[in-house]
Design an enzyme around this catalytic site. Structure first.
Site, PDB file in Angstrom:
ATOM      1  N   HIS A 164     -58.075  26.261-106.097  1.00 55.34           N
ATOM      2  CA  HIS A 164     -57.724  26.873-107.393  1.00 55.34           C
ATOM      3  C   HIS A 164     -56.234  26.674-107.725  1.00 55.34           C
ATOM      4  O   HIS A 164     -55.481  27.634-107.869  1.00 55.34           O
ATOM      5  CB  HIS A 164     -58.088  28.373-107.394  1.00 55.34           C
ATOM      6  CG  HIS A 164     -58.214  28.921-108.791  1.00 55.34           C
ATOM      7  ND1 HIS A 164     -59.139  29.864-109.141  1.00 55.34           N
ATOM      8  CD2 HIS A 164     -57.516  28.663-109.927  1.00 55.34           C
ATOM      9  CE1 HIS A 164     -59.004  30.165-110.423  1.00 55.34           C
ATOM     10  NE2 HIS A 164     -58.021  29.440-110.922  1.00 55.34           N
ATOM     11  N   ARG A 171     -64.108  27.539-113.992  1.00 54.19           N
ATOM     12  CA  ARG A 171     -64.534  28.656-113.154  1.00 54.19           C
ATOM     13  C   ARG A 171     -65.780  28.237-112.381  1.00 54.19           C
ATOM     14  O   ARG A 171     -66.671  27.572-112.919  1.00 54.19           O
ATOM     15  CB  ARG A 171     -64.866  29.890-114.003  1.00 54.19           C
ATOM     16  CG  ARG A 171     -63.652  30.607-114.575  1.00 54.19           C
ATOM     17  CD  ARG A 171     -62.800  31.277-113.504  1.00 54.19           C
ATOM     18  NE  ARG A 171     -61.651  32.004-114.046  1.00 54.19           N
ATOM     19  CZ  ARG A 171     -60.435  31.499-114.205  1.00 54.19           C
ATOM     20  NH1 ARG A 171     -60.183  30.244-113.862  1.00 54.19           N
ATOM     21  NH2 ARG A 171     -59.462  32.239-114.688  1.00 54.19           N
TER      22      ARG A 171
END
Ligand code: NDP
Ligand code: OXD
Length: 316
Positions: A279, A231
């Site tokens: 991502h 993250r």
């Protein structure tokens, strides 16, 4: 039983068909609801990726919520407010481990074979063979060694690099083998000092937010490469850029960002030693995810407690 699906990234019918297929194998009778188009319909189980708070708040009879990914950092705060007593389960690998292993293996080889240095030489039209570091001293460090970290570490082990890890508890997951030292988070700096490549695969929680700041990243050996596939908010990107510009760090491979999509004016986009991916390190696969969720629902129906239940105190 009714299963509601909320997933803005996949056509509803893909989930409906895959869930129905696996329910049949388990002899469960299910009705799958498209939560986005039938928001008032009440469900027994919810399968969600970033659902709106309002929808979650309107669900009164949920027995469990399944997060359609591994990280629960965006869902857990909603659950705390709108469904505090409902168990939250996350995906455990479900086909993501192999993808993550690919992503990390590529980054490790990119760093080890000095591809950023060759890219810089290419811009100058310079033909210059560079020295290769001895592999035995090229430690690959995994910060976080859960489902993703272990899958990636096994691949890197097969590539014959020395491994080390750092986790909250300082121990491997039950039953998992790891061929190197595992440090507890209280020994983070000692761990970092040995990582020629640092691979971040830990969850974003109140304890890990901003963990990789200037002081922590400075512990890495000169020339180290940072891989963040976990993250964005784990890592202070301004500090990373400072250490790259000071030539303390050698490069970074980043899949996740504090703000996604990465804003067009973010300096990470254009830094010559930063590689950006949107991502995609390990994406949810509908088939394996549906199979795992249905197996867990079957376990709940039998009165058993399945794996992957999030501990709200730890945040993962
Ligand atoms: P797991 O829960 O299986 O593993 C988490 C690991 O992180 C464990 O080793 C855990 O330690 C460690 N950890 C937790 N808190 C800390 C801490 N404070 N300090 C150090 N280590 C800590 O998660 P997964 O492996 O399944 O996933 C990890 C993360 O990867 C997810 O949370 C998600 O954010 C990210 N992810 C990103 C994807 C992408 O496409 N970019 C895809 C999938 C996941 P311990 O063993 O002691 O509990
Ligand atoms: C996840 C992700 O957490 O894809 O599964 O980021």
């Amino acid at each position: 039983m009714k299963l509601a699906v909320w997933d803005p990234d996949e056509p509803f019918r893909r989930w409906r068909d895959a869930l129905a297929q696996h329910a049949g194998e388990l002899r469960l009778s299910v009705e799958v609801i498209d939560a986005a188009s039938e928001p008032d319909e009440q469900a027994d189980f919810a399968l969600v990726w970033k659902p709106p708070a309002q929808w979650l708040a309107g669900q009164q009879g949920l027995r469990a919520v399944f997060n359609l990914g591994a990280g629960v950092d965006s869902l857990l705060p909603l659950m705390r407010v709108h469904a505090p007593d409902v168990p939250l389960l996350r995906l455990e690998d479900a086909g993501m481990g192999r993808q993550m292993a690919d992503y990390v293996a590529e980054a490790v080889l990119h760093a080890y074979r000095r591809m950023d240095d060759y890219a810089a030489l290419q811009t100058q039209g310079t033909w210059e063979p560079l020295v290769l570091a001895p592999r035995t001293g090229f430690g690959i460090g995994f910060l976080g060694l859960g489902h993703m970290g272990l899958a990636a570490a096994r691949r890197v082990q097969a590539m014959e690099f020395p491994l080390l890890a750092c986790t909250r508890s300082g121990t491997p997951r039950a039953g998992a083998d790891f061929p190197g030292p595992i440090y507890g988070i209280d020994r983070l700096y000692e761990f970092l000092a040995q990582c020629r490549v640092l691979v971040l695969l830990l969850p974003l929680t109140p304890d890990t937010h901003g963990l990789l700041d200037y002081a922590a990243l400075s512990q890495l050996p000169r020339g180290a490469h940072v891989v963040n596939a976990a993250r964005g908010a784990l890592l202070r990107s301004a500090d990373l850029l400072d250490l790259l510009d000071e030539q303390h760090l050698g490069g970074a491979t980043l899949d996740v960002f504090e703000s996604e999509p990465l804003p067009p004016d973010d300096p990470l986009w254009s830094h010559p030693r930063v590689r950006v991916t949107p991502h995609v390190a390990a994406q949810t696969l509908v088939g394996p995810a549906a199979a795992q969720v249905m197996r867990k629902i079957a376990a709940i129906e039998r009165g058993e407690s399945p794996g992957g239940v999030v501990d709200p105190r730890l945040g993962y």
